[in-house]
Design a protein around this motif. Structure first.
Motif, short mmCIF file in Angstrom:
data_model
loop_
_atom_site.label_atom_id
_atom_site.label_comp_id
_atom_site.label_asym_id
_atom_site.label_seq_id
_atom_site.Cartn_x
_atom_site.Cartn_y
_atom_site.Cartn_z
N UNK A 44 -49.66 64.15 153.48
CA UNK A 44 -49.93 64.09 152.07
C UNK A 44 -49.95 62.66 151.65
N UNK A 45 -50.98 62.00 151.12
CA UNK A 45 -51.07 60.64 150.76
C UNK A 45 -51.63 60.73 149.37
N UNK A 46 -50.83 59.87 148.68
CA UNK A 46 -50.93 59.47 147.20
C UNK A 46 -52.01 58.57 146.73
N UNK A 47 -52.76 58.54 145.96
CA UNK A 47 -53.44 57.42 145.38
C UNK A 47 -53.43 57.16 143.93
N UNK A 60 -55.12 63.21 163.76
CA UNK A 60 -54.47 62.27 163.01
C UNK A 60 -54.69 60.90 163.13
N UNK A 61 -55.58 60.51 164.37
CA UNK A 61 -56.02 59.06 164.30
C UNK A 61 -57.21 59.03 163.27
N UNK A 62 -57.89 59.90 163.37
CA UNK A 62 -59.16 59.71 162.43
C UNK A 62 -58.73 59.79 161.03
N UNK A 63 -57.83 60.67 160.60
CA UNK A 63 -57.49 60.86 159.14
C UNK A 63 -56.54 59.49 158.67
N UNK A 64 -55.76 58.93 159.66
CA UNK A 64 -55.09 57.71 159.38
C UNK A 64 -56.11 56.62 159.02
N UNK A 65 -57.23 56.40 159.83
CA UNK A 65 -58.34 55.71 159.34
C UNK A 65 -58.98 55.88 158.24
N UNK A 66 -59.13 57.22 157.99
CA UNK A 66 -59.55 57.65 156.45
C UNK A 66 -58.65 57.10 155.36
N UNK A 67 -57.39 57.26 155.46
CA UNK A 67 -56.69 56.74 154.44
C UNK A 67 -56.54 55.35 154.21
N UNK A 92 -64.76 56.18 160.57
CA UNK A 92 -63.35 56.70 161.07
C UNK A 92 -63.53 57.69 162.39
N UNK A 93 -64.59 58.42 162.42
CA UNK A 93 -65.07 59.30 163.58
C UNK A 93 -65.39 58.45 164.92
N UNK A 109 -60.62 66.92 168.53
CA UNK A 109 -59.92 68.06 168.24
C UNK A 109 -60.35 68.69 166.92
N UNK A 110 -61.08 68.15 166.25
CA UNK A 110 -61.77 68.37 164.95
C UNK A 110 -60.72 67.79 163.91
N UNK A 111 -61.27 67.68 162.53
CA UNK A 111 -60.59 67.20 161.34
C UNK A 111 -61.01 67.69 160.15
N UNK A 112 -59.91 67.81 159.13
CA UNK A 112 -60.53 68.30 157.99
C UNK A 112 -59.58 67.33 156.99
N UNK A 113 -60.37 66.74 156.07
CA UNK A 113 -59.77 66.02 155.00
C UNK A 113 -59.96 66.62 153.71
N UNK A 114 -59.01 66.80 152.75
CA UNK A 114 -59.23 67.22 151.46
C UNK A 114 -58.71 66.17 150.58
N UNK A 115 -59.63 65.68 149.36
CA UNK A 115 -59.48 64.94 148.32
C UNK A 115 -59.09 65.62 147.12
N UNK A 116 -58.04 65.50 146.31
CA UNK A 116 -58.11 66.21 145.16
C UNK A 116 -57.67 65.03 143.89
N UNK A 117 -58.17 65.37 142.91
CA UNK A 117 -57.98 64.30 141.85
C UNK A 117 -58.71 64.59 140.57
N UNK A 118 -58.45 64.13 139.47
CA UNK A 118 -59.07 64.13 138.26
C UNK A 118 -60.40 63.32 138.42
N UNK A 119 -61.36 64.43 137.99
CA UNK A 119 -62.67 63.92 137.87
C UNK A 119 -63.32 63.62 136.58
#
Length: 213
Positions: A44-47, A60-67, A92-93, A109-119
């Motif tokens: 979980x990463x907060x922005x 985890x490596x890919x998603x760390x690069x995304x962060x 990142x890929x 291994x595959x990766x999923x990223x979900x961004x949640x926020x006020x639009x």
């Protein structure tokens, strides 16, 4: 197998994640058993600078690069970040797979990223999920304005929307039990962390020890 449960309301969003992490099976030969399985990861990463949060599963490596990519691109708001994500994910890929090839690991291994926020564009909270499995040629993108449960055991049984601590914990314990039964070689569990996003405030709490009975 990471857990990420997201509840989206107009003026509020909840994100529940587990913390236990293990390295990809193709890299197991590089680590002993303790280092391979007994680890916790930040899923979980907060922005707060653009009223958003991110959760991730898989590589985890890919998603760390995304962060890091989202931080360095400095999006103006959630909508701006969503538009940036395809390029960030592509970079990142490439970086993650290139690095692992240098270690002799060809697998993705595959990766999923979900961004949640006020639009601001939609005047509500939203979630966007990007997903790429090993057989995919690129990431898929899908918007959500209600809920997203991963793993999606709501396809197997009726699941009440986890909009309270108690409901979230009950769901996550069911997900951990399902993962242990169906995918015993994958890591799942640890602690249950929940974030609540509202306009102008983000709270993060550990609400359960999933290893305790």
């Amino acid at each position: 197998m990471s857990i990420a449960n997201i509840v989206i309301e107009k003026d509020r969003a909840l994100i529940g994640v587990d913390t236990l992490a293990g390295y990809m099976q193709e890299g197991r030969h590089l680590l002993n058993e303790v280092h391979y399985r007994a680890r916790h990861a930040g899923k979980l990463t907060l922005f707060p600078q653009f009223d958003s949060a991110m959760t991730n599963r898989g590589d985890g490596l890919l998603t760390s690069i995304v962060r890091v990519g989202l931080e360095t691109e400095c999006p103006y708001d959630f909508d701006d970040a969503v538009e940036m994500m395809p390029g960030i994910l592509s970079t990142a890929y490439t970086q993650a797979t290139t690095h692992r090839k240098q270690l002799g690991i060809e697998a993705f291994p595959g990766a999923e990223v979900v961004l949640v926020g006020w639009s601001p564009r939609n005047s509500r909270y939203l979630a966007v999920r990007w997903c790429r499995y090993p057989e995919y040629e690129d990431f898929t993108e899908k918007f959500f304005d209600d809920r997203l449960l991963l793993p999606d055991i709501d396809n197997l049984q009726q699941v009440e929307t986890p909009d309270t601590d108690a409901k979230m914990e009950a769901l996550v314990r069911d997900q951990v039990a399902w993962a242990a039964s169906e995918h015993p070689n994958l890591t799942c569990g640890g602690r249950l962390v929940m974030a609540e996003l509202t306009r102008g405030a983000v709270t993060v709490r550990t609400i359960a020890d999933l290893e305790a009975e």
